[in-house]
Enzyme design. Structure first.
Site, PDB file in Angstrom:
ATOM      1  N   ASP A   1      -4.496  -1.689  19.571  1.00 14.50           N
ATOM      2  CA  ASP A   1      -3.289  -1.395  20.337  1.00 14.50           C
ATOM      3  C   ASP A   1      -3.004   0.095  20.219  1.00 14.50           C
ATOM      4  O   ASP A   1      -3.825   0.862  19.717  1.00 14.50           O
ATOM      5  CB  ASP A   1      -2.108  -2.242  19.845  1.00 14.50           C
TER       6      ASP A   1
ATOM      7  N   LYS B   1      -7.707  -7.863  23.842  1.00 15.84           N
ATOM      8  CA  LYS B   1      -6.846  -7.501  22.720  1.00 15.84           C
ATOM      9  C   LYS B   1      -5.947  -8.660  22.318  1.00 15.84           C
ATOM     10  O   LYS B   1      -5.835  -8.990  21.124  1.00 15.84           O
ATOM     11  CB  LYS B   1      -5.980  -6.288  23.077  1.00 15.84           C
TER      12      LYS B   1
END
Length: 214
Positions: free
Chosen positions: A141, A123
Site C-alpha cells: 500500500d 493487494k
C-alpha cells in the site's frame, strides 16, 4: 538513492521482527466477511474512518446473504463518508452476490478466487490472506511503498514491481513485514514530517538526509 546492502536488509528484518512481531491490522472485524469488506473500504481511506463506518453496515447486513440483496442507495448512504463510496457500494454488493452464488456464503481463502470478486485486486486479496491466514505474502500500500523506497529495499515505480522486489529480498515472514511497514509508515516514517527522532532504523535509512531537522 542508495541500495540497501545485505547487512542492511538483515538489520531491517531483525528490527521489524523485534518491534512488530505481533502486529495485526487496525481494522475492526469479527469474521472473514467483515474483514474483506473492511479491507475493500480501506482503499484510499483511513482505517479509523472505516472503523467508524462499518458497525452500522454490519448491523444492517450481517453476512453476504443480506448484503447480496441490498438496495444500492441504502448501502451508499451508509458508506457516504468513505472515499469513492459509490463504487465501493456497488462492489461490495457484487462481491456478496458472488460469494453467495459461487462460494456458499463463505469468503474463499485463495488469492485467485478472491481476485475474481468485485472490488478485490491483488493487494486486497493479499492483505486478506495475510490477516486471515498469516500467509507469506506481501501487500504494497502507500505506506509499504514509501517505507521500502526510503530504506533502499525497493526501487520499482509501481506497487507490482515493489512487491516483487520485497518478496525477493525479505523472503520469509512477509506477513509480519507487511504489517510492520504499514504501522511504521503510518506513525513514524510519515509521508509528510516523518518522525525521525522516533525511528529505530536511522542507521540504515537511505533518505534521512532529506528529513534531517535543523
Amino acid at each position: 538513492m542508495k541500495k540497501a546492502t545485505k547487512k542492511d536488509i538483515i538489520f531491517i528484518r531483525d528490527r521489524f521482527l523485534e518491534e512488530y512481531a505481533d502486529a495485526v491490522t487496525e481494522l475492526t472485524y469479527t469474521n472473514d466477511y467483515e474483514l474483506l469488506i473492511a479491507i475493500i473500504l480501506s482503499a484510499q481511506c483511513t482505517d479509523k474512518r472505516v472503523n467508524i463506518i462499518t458497525p452500522a453496515l454490519f448491523a444492517k447486513y450481517p453476512s453476504s446473504k443480506e448484503l447480496s440483496v441490498a438496495e444500492l442507495e441504502d448501502v451508499k448512504e451508509l458508506l457516504k463518508s468513505c472515499s469513492f463510496f459509490n463504487n465501493k457500494a456497488k462492489n461490495i454488493i457484487k462481491m456478496a452476490q458472488s460469494v453467495e452464488e459461487n462460494h456458499e456464503g463463505e469468503i474463499p481463502h485463495d488469492t485467485k478466487e478472491l481476485m475474481k470478486l468485485a472490488g478485490v485486486g491483488n493487494k486486497t486479496a493479499n492483505v486478506f490472506m495475510i490477516e486471515a491466514d498469516g500467509a507469506n505474502l506481501m501487500a504494497v500500500d502507500t505506506h509499504v511503498f514509501r517505507v521500502s523506497h526510503r530504506l533502499g529495499l525497493a526501487f520499482g515505480k509501481t506497487v507490482e514491481q515493489t512487491e516483487v522486489e520485497l518478496v525477493k529480498k525479505l523472503k520469509d515472514d512477509l506477513h509480519i513485514f507487511h504489517q510492520a511497514m504499514v504501522l511504521f509508515g503510518r506513525y513514524i516514517c510519515k509521508a509528510v514530517k516523518p518522525e525521525c527522532e522516533k525511528c529505530f532504523l536511522t542507521q540504515v535509512c537511505k533518505t534521512k538526509e532529506t528529513f534531517r531537522v535543523g
